[in-house]
Design an enzyme around this catalytic site. Structure first.
Site, mmCIF file in Angstrom:
data_model
loop_
_atom_site.group_PDB
_atom_site.id
_atom_site.type_symbol
_atom_site.label_atom_id
_atom_site.label_comp_id
_atom_site.label_asym_id
_atom_site.label_seq_id
_atom_site.Cartn_x
_atom_site.Cartn_y
_atom_site.Cartn_z
ATOM 1 N N HIS A 162 -11.896 20.778 26.834
ATOM 2 C CA HIS A 162 -12.468 19.441 26.951
ATOM 3 C C HIS A 162 -12.104 18.585 25.734
ATOM 4 O O HIS A 162 -11.594 19.087 24.733
ATOM 5 C CB HIS A 162 -13.984 19.541 27.106
ATOM 6 N N ASP A 168 -15.395 26.947 24.475
ATOM 7 C CA ASP A 168 -16.166 28.111 24.047
ATOM 8 C C ASP A 168 -15.190 29.043 23.335
ATOM 9 O O ASP A 168 -14.065 29.249 23.805
ATOM 10 C CB ASP A 168 -16.743 28.858 25.248
ATOM 11 N N SER A 200 -6.624 32.201 24.996
ATOM 12 C CA SER A 200 -5.614 31.739 24.059
ATOM 13 C C SER A 200 -6.265 30.931 22.950
ATOM 14 O O SER A 200 -7.411 31.174 22.599
ATOM 15 C CB SER A 200 -4.520 30.945 24.769
#
EC number: 4.1.1.65
Length: 306
Positions: A155, A98, A259
């Site tokens: 992911h 995200d 980050s």
């Protein structure tokens, strides 16, 4: 052009103080502050953070602040099973996080775009190894920024077999949009972990970039990589009994504060979704692009049916 120069100067001036900050000390302090187990304080931290940043706890696997033993457990919370469906097309390259798109496009002269008018070197980003960088020359890249409010697990954009992981020490500048526009060569200067996978698109580099207040970087195979903070690069091959295979959409790591993740593909392997552009929000599992072989096959089908 004048506005770009003015914004660059403004962001450079606003970023100057970061050169003077004790970046590692502050990051170590954040590490401790987010892992204490004072129950009432943890609950207060989570409620305030969720309210300030608009965190949707309903999509988390555990929706109550009481379910988290410390703030970092909340910050790196798992989501419910249906919260982030993975694009079902076998040829889709999906967003690993995200966040929002910082930059996306083609490498030009072995350089990746950092901000408008600024670029940085591929070889430097990957740790100075020309052989590691060679497959990606002229390829495609996507830089994805995770803000504090975002889901912070990372992911796989494609299924892959881990080939190597390299830890590279560096600075811990913020990776916020204003700092990215104000500090030259930022991603190749900051601490980072370079992971190279073998995928059906060929080699894939996933670069996890550290930043100030990032308490630690973890991968699912090596656990916590930082801290402790090292002064020398560390390289690890994953072959034979150490082989690691991950499916598309499977967790590969996490940031313990916000980050940046940089994806790099070889040339002629991926076609980005045409609507994607800088500053656009993305969600883990949504398609970012399609493998070139799939694009070519679709074009051939259209010609055949014409």
């Amino acid at each position: 052009m004048a506005n770009t120069v003015q914004h660059r100067l403004r962001d450079w001036l606003l970023s100057l103080y970061q050169h003077l900050l004790p970046q590692r000390t502050l990051s170590q302090l954040m590490y401790r502050l987010t892992r204490h187990r004072i129950v009432w304080l943890t609950g207060l931290q989570i409620r305030l953070f969720a309210r300030i940043f608009g965190v949707n706890l309903k999509e988390a696997e555990f929706s109550s602040p009481k379910d988290y033993p410390h703030f970092n457990a909340f910050f790196t919370r798992a989501l419910g099973k249906e919260a982030r469906p993975i694009a079902d097309s076998a040829d889709a390259v999906v967003s690993p996080v995200d966040g929002c798109i910082s930059q996306l496009g083609s490498l030009t002269d072995d350089r990746l775009l950092q901000a408008k008018g600024w670029s940085y070197n591929l070889v430097e980003l990957l740790g100075g190894s020309k052989s590691r960088a060679a497959p990606f020359r002229g390829g495609q890249f996507a830089t994805l920024y995770l803000s504090p409010k975002d889901y912070h697990r990372i992911h796989m954009p494609l299924a892959g077999h881990l080939r190597e992981m390299t830890y590279l020490p560096g600075r811990l500048f913020s990776v916020s949009p204003k700092t990215v526009n104000g500090i030259h060569n930022l991603f190749a200067r900051n601490e980072r972990v370079v992971n190279v996978f073998d995928t059906e698109a060929g080699p894939l580099a996933m670069v996890l970039v550290g930043a100030i207040f990032v308490g630690s970087i973890e991968t699912v195979w090596a656990g916590q990589i930082t801290p402790p903070y090292r002064h020398q690069p560390h390289h690890q091959l994953y072959e034979g009994e150490k082989a690691i295979s991950l499916a598309k959409g499977q967790e590969m790591g996490r940031f313990n504060m916000g980050s940046t993740v940089i994806l790099i593909f070889p040339p002629d392997t991926i076609h980005w979704q045409s609507e994607l552009q800088a500053e656009m929000p993305v969600r883990m599992g949504q398609p970012l692009g399609q493998l070139i072989t799939a694009v070519q096959t679709e074009v051939e089908k259209q010609w055949a049916n014409a």
